[in-house]
Design a protein around this motif. Sequence first.
Motif, PDB file in Angstrom:
ATOM      1  N   ALA A 150      -7.654 -15.201  17.018  1.00  0.00           N
ATOM      2  CA  ALA A 150      -8.044 -14.504  18.246  1.00  0.00           C
ATOM      3  C   ALA A 150      -9.521 -14.169  18.207  1.00  0.00           C
ATOM      4  CB  ALA A 150      -7.217 -13.232  18.433  1.00  0.00           C
ATOM      5  N   ILE A 151     -10.088 -13.978  19.389  1.00  0.00           N
ATOM      6  CA  ILE A 151     -11.468 -13.517  19.487  1.00  0.00           C
ATOM      7  C   ILE A 151     -11.522 -12.029  19.132  1.00  0.00           C
ATOM      8  CG2 ILE A 151     -12.148 -15.249  21.186  1.00  0.00           C
ATOM      9  CD1 ILE A 151     -11.705 -13.116  23.372  1.00  0.00           C
ATOM     10  N   ASP A 152     -12.732 -11.561  18.828  1.00  0.00           N
ATOM     11  CA  ASP A 152     -12.942 -10.152  18.496  1.00  0.00           C
ATOM     12  C   ASP A 152     -14.290  -9.720  19.074  1.00  0.00           C
ATOM     13  OD1 ASP A 152     -12.572  -7.642  17.158  1.00  0.00           O
ATOM     14  OD2 ASP A 152     -13.931  -8.335  15.584  1.00  0.00           O
ATOM     15  N   PRO A 153     -14.309  -8.636  19.889  1.00  0.00           N
ATOM     16  CA  PRO A 153     -13.212  -7.735  20.231  1.00  0.00           C
ATOM     17  C   PRO A 153     -12.342  -8.302  21.349  1.00  0.00           C
ATOM     18  CG  PRO A 153     -15.204  -7.024  21.341  1.00  0.00           C
ATOM     19  CD  PRO A 153     -15.597  -8.194  20.473  1.00  0.00           C
ATOM     20  N   THR A 154     -11.113  -7.781  21.411  1.00  0.00           N
ATOM     21  CA  THR A 154     -10.194  -8.160  22.472  1.00  0.00           C
ATOM     22  C   THR A 154      -9.050  -7.156  22.530  1.00  0.00           C
ATOM     23  OG1 THR A 154      -9.077 -10.059  23.481  1.00  0.00           O
ATOM     24  CG2 THR A 154      -8.691  -9.704  21.128  1.00  0.00           C
ATOM     25  N   TYR A 155      -8.038  -7.458  23.322  1.00  0.00           N
ATOM     26  CA  TYR A 155      -6.888  -6.568  23.505  1.00  0.00           C
ATOM     27  C   TYR A 155      -6.172  -6.354  22.169  1.00  0.00           C
ATOM     28  CZ  TYR A 155      -2.401  -4.950  25.478  1.00  0.00           C
ATOM     29  OH  TYR A 155      -1.266  -4.244  25.774  1.00  0.00           O
ATOM     30  N   GLY A 156      -5.939  -5.087  21.831  1.00  0.00           N
ATOM     31  CA  GLY A 156      -5.452  -4.739  20.508  1.00  0.00           C
ATOM     32  C   GLY A 156      -4.014  -5.103  20.201  1.00  0.00           C
ATOM     33  N   MET A 157      -3.198  -5.383  21.239  1.00  0.00           N
ATOM     34  CA  MET A 157      -1.783  -5.637  20.967  1.00  0.00           C
ATOM     35  C   MET A 157      -1.526  -6.967  20.279  1.00  0.00           C
ATOM     36  SD  MET A 157       0.348  -3.232  21.386  1.00  0.00           S
ATOM     37  CE  MET A 157       1.849  -4.201  21.292  1.00  0.00           C
ATOM     38  N   TYR A 158      -2.463  -7.914  20.399  1.00  0.00           N
ATOM     39  CA  TYR A 158      -2.260  -9.169  19.674  1.00  0.00           C
ATOM     40  C   TYR A 158      -2.163  -8.896  18.171  1.00  0.00           C
ATOM     41  CZ  TYR A 158      -4.550 -10.684  24.043  1.00  0.00           C
ATOM     42  OH  TYR A 158      -4.923 -10.847  25.357  1.00  0.00           O
ATOM     43  N   GLN A 159      -3.076  -8.082  17.678  1.00  0.00           N
ATOM     44  CA  GLN A 159      -3.069  -7.775  16.246  1.00  0.00           C
ATOM     45  C   GLN A 159      -1.886  -6.898  15.870  1.00  0.00           C
ATOM     46  OE1 GLN A 159      -6.776  -6.353  14.657  1.00  0.00           O
ATOM     47  NE2 GLN A 159      -5.987  -6.179  12.572  1.00  0.00           N
ATOM     48  N   VAL A 160      -1.551  -5.933  16.710  1.00  0.00           N
ATOM     49  CA  VAL A 160      -0.397  -5.074  16.429  1.00  0.00           C
ATOM     50  C   VAL A 160       0.871  -5.911  16.308  1.00  0.00           C
ATOM     51  CG1 VAL A 160       1.089  -3.251  17.350  1.00  0.00           C
ATOM     52  CG2 VAL A 160      -1.399  -2.998  17.456  1.00  0.00           C
ATOM     53  N   CYS A 161       1.085  -6.826  17.262  1.00  0.00           N
ATOM     54  CA  CYS A 161       2.285  -7.670  17.210  1.00  0.00           C
ATOM     55  C   CYS A 161       2.264  -8.580  15.989  1.00  0.00           C
ATOM     56  CB  CYS A 161       2.406  -8.502  18.488  1.00  0.00           C
ATOM     57  SG  CYS A 161       2.959  -7.557  19.919  1.00  0.00           S
ATOM     58  N   ALA A 162       1.087  -9.062  15.611  1.00  0.00           N
ATOM     59  CA  ALA A 162       0.982  -9.883  14.402  1.00  0.00           C
ATOM     60  C   ALA A 162       1.418  -9.092  13.182  1.00  0.00           C
ATOM     61  CB  ALA A 162      -0.449 -10.386  14.237  1.00  0.00           C
ATOM     62  N   GLU A 163       0.950  -7.861  13.080  1.00  0.00           N
ATOM     63  CA  GLU A 163       1.284  -7.040  11.912  1.00  0.00           C
ATOM     64  C   GLU A 163       2.758  -6.649  11.911  1.00  0.00           C
ATOM     65  OE1 GLU A 163      -1.590  -3.896  12.037  1.00  0.00           O
ATOM     66  OE2 GLU A 163      -3.238  -5.203  11.403  1.00  0.00           O
ATOM     67  N   VAL A 164       3.302  -6.343  13.076  1.00  0.00           N
ATOM     68  CA  VAL A 164       4.728  -6.008  13.155  1.00  0.00           C
ATOM     69  C   VAL A 164       5.585  -7.192  12.705  1.00  0.00           C
ATOM     70  CG1 VAL A 164       6.625  -5.555  14.775  1.00  0.00           C
ATOM     71  CG2 VAL A 164       4.512  -4.229  14.934  1.00  0.00           C
ATOM     72  N   ASN A 165       5.145  -8.401  13.060  1.00  0.00           N
ATOM     73  CA  ASN A 165       5.906  -9.605  12.731  1.00  0.00           C
ATOM     74  C   ASN A 165       5.485 -10.232  11.406  1.00  0.00           C
ATOM     75  OD1 ASN A 165       7.769 -10.429  15.160  1.00  0.00           O
ATOM     76  ND2 ASN A 165       5.878  -9.693  16.093  1.00  0.00           N
ATOM     77  N   ASP A 166       4.597  -9.548  10.669  1.00  0.00           N
ATOM     78  CA  ASP A 166       4.169  -9.998   9.346  1.00  0.00           C
ATOM     79  C   ASP A 166       3.539 -11.386   9.397  1.00  0.00           C
ATOM     80  OD1 ASP A 166       3.704  -9.635   6.679  1.00  0.00           O
ATOM     81  OD2 ASP A 166       5.766  -9.917   6.025  1.00  0.00           O
ATOM     82  N   VAL A 167       2.642 -11.564  10.382  1.00  0.00           N
ATOM     83  CA  VAL A 167       1.940 -12.829  10.577  1.00  0.00           C
ATOM     84  C   VAL A 167       0.438 -12.581  10.427  1.00  0.00           C
ATOM     85  CG1 VAL A 167       1.373 -14.623  12.279  1.00  0.00           C
ATOM     86  CG2 VAL A 167       3.723 -13.769  12.094  1.00  0.00           C
ATOM     87  N   GLU A 168      -0.238 -13.426   9.671  1.00  0.00           N
ATOM     88  CA  GLU A 168      -1.677 -13.268   9.451  1.00  0.00           C
ATOM     89  C   GLU A 168      -2.438 -13.389  10.767  1.00  0.00           C
ATOM     90  OE1 GLU A 168      -5.443 -15.318   7.040  1.00  0.00           O
ATOM     91  OE2 GLU A 168      -3.431 -16.208   6.912  1.00  0.00           O
ATOM     92  N   TYR A 169      -3.397 -12.485  10.975  1.00  0.00           N
ATOM     93  CA  TYR A 169      -4.189 -12.424  12.203  1.00  0.00           C
ATOM     94  C   TYR A 169      -5.653 -12.690  11.844  1.00  0.00           C
ATOM     95  CZ  TYR A 169      -5.937 -10.395  16.639  1.00  0.00           C
ATOM     96  OH  TYR A 169      -6.538 -10.175  17.862  1.00  0.00           O
ATOM     97  N   ARG A 170      -6.199 -13.785  12.342  1.00  0.00           N
ATOM     98  CA  ARG A 170      -7.559 -14.189  12.008  1.00  0.00           C
ATOM     99  C   ARG A 170      -8.485 -13.938  13.190  1.00  0.00           C
ATOM    100  NH1 ARG A 170      -6.553 -19.945   8.717  1.00  0.00           N
ATOM    101  NH2 ARG A 170      -5.199 -19.026   7.102  1.00  0.00           N
TER     102      ARG A 170
END
Length: 346
Positions: free
Chosen positions: A98-118
């Motif tokens: 994902a781009i940075d900065p951007t909408y924070g829920m992409y990262q939240v959902c990644a962390e909830v689902n235990d998926v690496e967020y780059r």
Amino acid sequence: MKPLKELTRPNVWRLKPYSSARDEYKGVSASVFLDANESPYNNPINRYPDPLQGEVKALLAQVKQVPAENIFLGNGSDEAIDLLFRAFCEPRIDNVVAIDPTYGMYQVCAEVNDVEYRKVLLDENYQFTADSLLAVADEHTKVIFLCSPNNPTGNDLCRDEIVKLLNTFDGLVVVDEAYIDFSDSPSFRFDLAKYPNIVVLQTFSKAWGSAAIRLGMAFASEEIIALFNKIKYPYNINILTQQQAISVLQRKEEVAAWVALLRQERARLADELLQLPLTEKIFPSQANFILARVADATAIYNYLVGQGIIVRNRHSVSLCGNCLRITIGTPEENNTLLNAMKEYKQ
């Protein structure tokens, strides 16, 4: 694009979805419902809602000019974002970019689902290149997230770079268009046939003035929409939300007038804020908010709170030092903000 089967988690591809009573009952006129263990009292909210929201989608298809089969409705756009992880990303194996900065829920959902967020940092103009995102992707990158107009920066992302990404990346590209109604750019929802790997997100929360009903839209190929429907909760959109959605869709001319006024107020507010000595820069916006760099974001934010005016302090966000994100309100609300800012003592 890779075949959808290769992108999908194997357990999801094999999954036999839950079949609700309202899924099984279709196409027959009936007056006695004894199939779903509902109460026969307190009509109409005693009955389960349509699990696929047929009436809402039929009306939405006319308004958005997209076939109903290409529409998913979720409990806010956040449900569709979460479903992307659940359907396509294997925990601890796959990743998303994902781009940075951007909408924070992409990262939240990644962390909830235990998926690496780059994350890939935007440039000084809050833009990206397809090559910069592809450079951090690998064979385990399933999804790339873009938000255009972007939050919190407010600008449209470069369309040519989005197209390049769609033509190059072999996974899914999500274009979050929560603020597209305020933009001069055309929606990517009209290009579903051209790009089978695109998922376009929109919402009732912004232009449609319906944040309280929590209704988000995803537009994608029929195959992707079918996967979303396969793993969503059976009755994810309640009947009250469906009724309110139908009501506001039938008032689309009124909504268009709201959007026109907000765009007009966006320009006025930006111009007047720029005249104030505490304002250092107003970034170009195609959304229903503006990002303003000010002398001291935290001090000004706290001052406005004391005046009963709430904006968003984005000082701690990447590339947004000393920035306030200010939503466009009514002319009266905007005047209240401007008057308070004029009274601020540095």
